[in-house]
Design an enzyme around this catalytic site. Structure first.
Site, PDB file in Angstrom:
ATOM      1  N   SER A  93       0.877  -1.173   0.000  1.00  0.00           N
ATOM      2  CA  SER A  93       0.000   0.000   0.000  1.00  0.00           C
ATOM      3  C   SER A  93       0.910   1.216   0.000  1.00  0.00           C
ATOM      4  CB  SER A  93      -0.862  -0.035   1.269  1.00  0.00           C
ATOM      5  OG  SER A  93      -1.341   1.263   1.588  1.00  0.00           O
TER       6      SER A  93
ATOM      7  N   TYR B 240      -2.304  -0.648  10.524  1.00  0.00           N
ATOM      8  CA  TYR B 240      -2.357  -1.006   9.093  1.00  0.00           C
ATOM      9  C   TYR B 240      -1.095  -0.515   8.390  1.00  0.00           C
ATOM     10  CZ  TYR B 240      -4.124  -1.332   4.285  1.00  0.00           C
ATOM     11  OH  TYR B 240      -4.294  -1.636   2.945  1.00  0.00           O
TER      12      TYR B 240
HETATM   13  P1  NAP Z   1     -11.453  -6.841   1.108  1.00  0.00           P
HETATM   14  O1  NAP Z   1     -12.437  -6.660   0.007  1.00  0.00           O
HETATM   15  O2  NAP Z   1     -11.822  -6.491   2.505  1.00  0.00           O
HETATM   16  O3  NAP Z   1     -10.917  -8.329   1.029  1.00  0.00           O
HETATM   17  C1  NAP Z   1      -9.999  -8.835   1.984  1.00  0.00           C
HETATM   18  C2  NAP Z   1      -9.946 -10.335   1.888  1.00  0.00           C
HETATM   19  O4  NAP Z   1      -9.103 -10.825   2.943  1.00  0.00           O
HETATM   20  C3  NAP Z   1     -11.320 -10.982   2.060  1.00  0.00           C
HETATM   21  O5  NAP Z   1     -11.453 -12.067   1.177  1.00  0.00           O
HETATM   22  C4  NAP Z   1     -11.261 -11.468   3.510  1.00  0.00           C
HETATM   23  O6  NAP Z   1     -12.079 -12.586   3.787  1.00  0.00           O
HETATM   24  C5  NAP Z   1      -9.782 -11.857   3.618  1.00  0.00           C
HETATM   25  N1  NAP Z   1      -9.403 -11.973   5.030  1.00  0.00           N
HETATM   26  C6  NAP Z   1      -9.477 -11.011   5.982  1.00  0.00           C
HETATM   27  N2  NAP Z   1      -9.124 -11.517   7.173  1.00  0.00           N
HETATM   28  C7  NAP Z   1      -8.852 -12.842   6.980  1.00  0.00           C
HETATM   29  C8  NAP Z   1      -8.466 -13.896   7.832  1.00  0.00           C
HETATM   30  N3  NAP Z   1      -8.333 -13.731   9.161  1.00  0.00           N
HETATM   31  N4  NAP Z   1      -8.262 -15.124   7.292  1.00  0.00           N
HETATM   32  C9  NAP Z   1      -8.433 -15.332   5.975  1.00  0.00           C
HETATM   33  N5  NAP Z   1      -8.818 -14.364   5.112  1.00  0.00           N
HETATM   34  C10 NAP Z   1      -9.020 -13.127   5.608  1.00  0.00           C
HETATM   35  O7  NAP Z   1     -10.133  -5.953   0.816  1.00  0.00           O
HETATM   36  P2  NAP Z   1      -9.343  -5.612  -0.537  1.00  0.00           P
HETATM   37  O8  NAP Z   1      -9.467  -4.166  -0.743  1.00  0.00           O
HETATM   38  O9  NAP Z   1      -9.673  -6.569  -1.623  1.00  0.00           O
HETATM   39  O10 NAP Z   1      -7.839  -5.853  -0.013  1.00  0.00           O
HETATM   40  C11 NAP Z   1      -6.962  -6.811  -0.554  1.00  0.00           C
HETATM   41  C12 NAP Z   1      -5.543  -6.378  -0.233  1.00  0.00           C
HETATM   42  O11 NAP Z   1      -5.254  -5.142  -0.891  1.00  0.00           O
HETATM   43  C13 NAP Z   1      -5.292  -6.104   1.260  1.00  0.00           C
HETATM   44  O12 NAP Z   1      -4.015  -6.593   1.610  1.00  0.00           O
HETATM   45  C14 NAP Z   1      -5.319  -4.589   1.359  1.00  0.00           C
HETATM   46  O13 NAP Z   1      -4.555  -4.121   2.438  1.00  0.00           O
HETATM   47  C15 NAP Z   1      -4.708  -4.208   0.028  1.00  0.00           C
HETATM   48  N6  NAP Z   1      -5.009  -2.840  -0.441  1.00  0.00           N
HETATM   49  C16 NAP Z   1      -6.275  -2.502  -0.824  1.00  0.00           C
HETATM   50  C17 NAP Z   1      -6.517  -1.212  -1.299  1.00  0.00           C
HETATM   51  C18 NAP Z   1      -7.894  -0.787  -1.743  1.00  0.00           C
HETATM   52  O14 NAP Z   1      -8.078   0.404  -2.073  1.00  0.00           O
HETATM   53  N7  NAP Z   1      -8.875  -1.670  -1.796  1.00  0.00           N
HETATM   54  C19 NAP Z   1      -5.461  -0.284  -1.382  1.00  0.00           C
HETATM   55  C20 NAP Z   1      -4.180  -0.662  -0.979  1.00  0.00           C
HETATM   56  C21 NAP Z   1      -3.959  -1.967  -0.517  1.00  0.00           C
HETATM   57  P3  NAP Z   1     -13.634 -12.396   4.211  1.00  0.00           P
HETATM   58  O15 NAP Z   1     -14.304 -11.817   2.999  1.00  0.00           O
HETATM   59  O16 NAP Z   1     -14.042 -13.762   4.528  1.00  0.00           O
HETATM   60  O17 NAP Z   1     -13.624 -11.443   5.367  1.00  0.00           O
END
Ligand code: NAP
Length: 245
Positions: free
Chosen positions: A152, A165
């Site tokens: 990130s 985070y």
């Molecule tokens: P998201 O939609 O909240 O998805 C996160 C995923 O991680 C979900 O499938 C969730 O499962 C899983 N997860 C969370 N806790 C878990 C656990 N204890 N065990 C197993 N699985 C777990 O978020 P996202 O935006 O796609 O994020 C994906 C990655 O991108 C993350 O590392 C985030 O920090 C990074 N990121 C995102 C953004 C953005 O703008 N979206 C920007 C920078 C970085 P459940 O659905 O079952 O909870």
């Protein structure tokens, strides 16, 4: 990233994706499967993983596998057993997308509860250490393997209220760099990707008032993910890549 994708660019590759039931991980599972990869879907909510599984099968893409695992509570033995199962079933692992992550709650540093700090570190950092450690032997069996950490902008520059985070993403960058250096003369490459602002549940939790129509969708950022998993990125090691650059 502009990356012109050849059809079936991930044919015959076995790729494990953490957090593949939702958000960016879910999209990566669908995109990689469409490009010919067999996906190991790892996550904590089985119903979500099953929905992705069904969508892949309905499209006639390679049959995936499901690994239900809560990264919060899993022990080192759980990861070692999982690695043995993958080795027995597939023989090799060509790709590992470390995508699962949690935000915690945005708040002043002095008010972060210890339990929340530990939870964010456990899921975003410690589980990745245990996963990579357990999977290194089966990654080494592939001709070329790609391990992709999810970073990130907050892993490069800290910002008020993003406490655990932001620190967890700095640690992720550090883990990637240590591994990339240690394995520089091997067949395994380690890089990190910053998705940039992307419309998912995590983003909405951080910015509830934002107009999501102004954001990239997970599908929009897939070219960079595909590039880093495909053989075209062999030789790229220890890099931080911005998906929206
Ligand atoms: P998201 O939609 O909240 O998805 C996160 C995923 O991680 C979900 O499938 C969730 O499962 C899983 N997860 C969370 N806790 C878990 C656990 N204890 N065990 C197993 N699985 C777990 O978020 P996202 O935006 O796609 O994020 C994906 C990655 O991108 C993350 O590392 C985030 O920090 C990074 N990121 C995102 C953004 C953005 O703008 N979206 C920007 C920078 C970085 P459940 O659905 O079952 O909870």
């Amino acid at each position: 990233m502009n990356y012109s994708i050849k059809p079936n660019t991930l044919k015959n590759k076995i790729i494990l994706i953490t957090g593949s039931g939702d958000g960016i991980g879910r999209q990566a599972a669908l995109t990689f499967a469409e490009q010919g990869a067999t996906i190991i879907l790892l996550g904590r909510t089985v119903a979500k993983l099953e929905a992705v599984y069904d969508q892949i099968v309905e499209n006639g893409w390679p049959q995936p596998a499901i690994v239900p695992l809560d990264l919060q509570g899993a022990t080192e033995k759980n990861y070692i057993d999982m690695a043995s199962t993958i080795e027995a079933q597939f023989g090799v692992l060509d790709g590992l997308l470390l995508n699962a992550g949690v935000l915690g709650t945005l708040r002043p540093f002095g008010q972060i509860p210890e339990q929340e700090w530990q939870q964010v570190m456990q899921i975003n950092v410690h589980s990745q250490f245990l996963l990579v450690k357990a999977l290194l032997p089966v990654l080494a069996k592939a001709d070329h393997a790609s391990v992709l950490f999810t970073s990130s902008g907050l892993g490069k520059k800290g910002r008020s209220y993003w406490g655990a985070y932001s620190v967890s993403k700095f640690a992720t960058e550090g883990m990637m760099q240590v591994l990339a250096d240690e394995y520089a003369n091997s067949t395994i490459r380690f890089n990190s990707i910053n998705p940039g602002p992307t419309h998912t549940k995590l983003r909405t939790r951080a910015y509830p008032a934002e107009d999501s129509k102004t954001l990239c969708t997970p599908a929009d950022i897939m070219p960079a993910y595909l590039y880093l998993m495909a053989d075209d990125s062999i030789g790229t090691n220890g890099e931080y890549i911005e998906a929206q650059e």
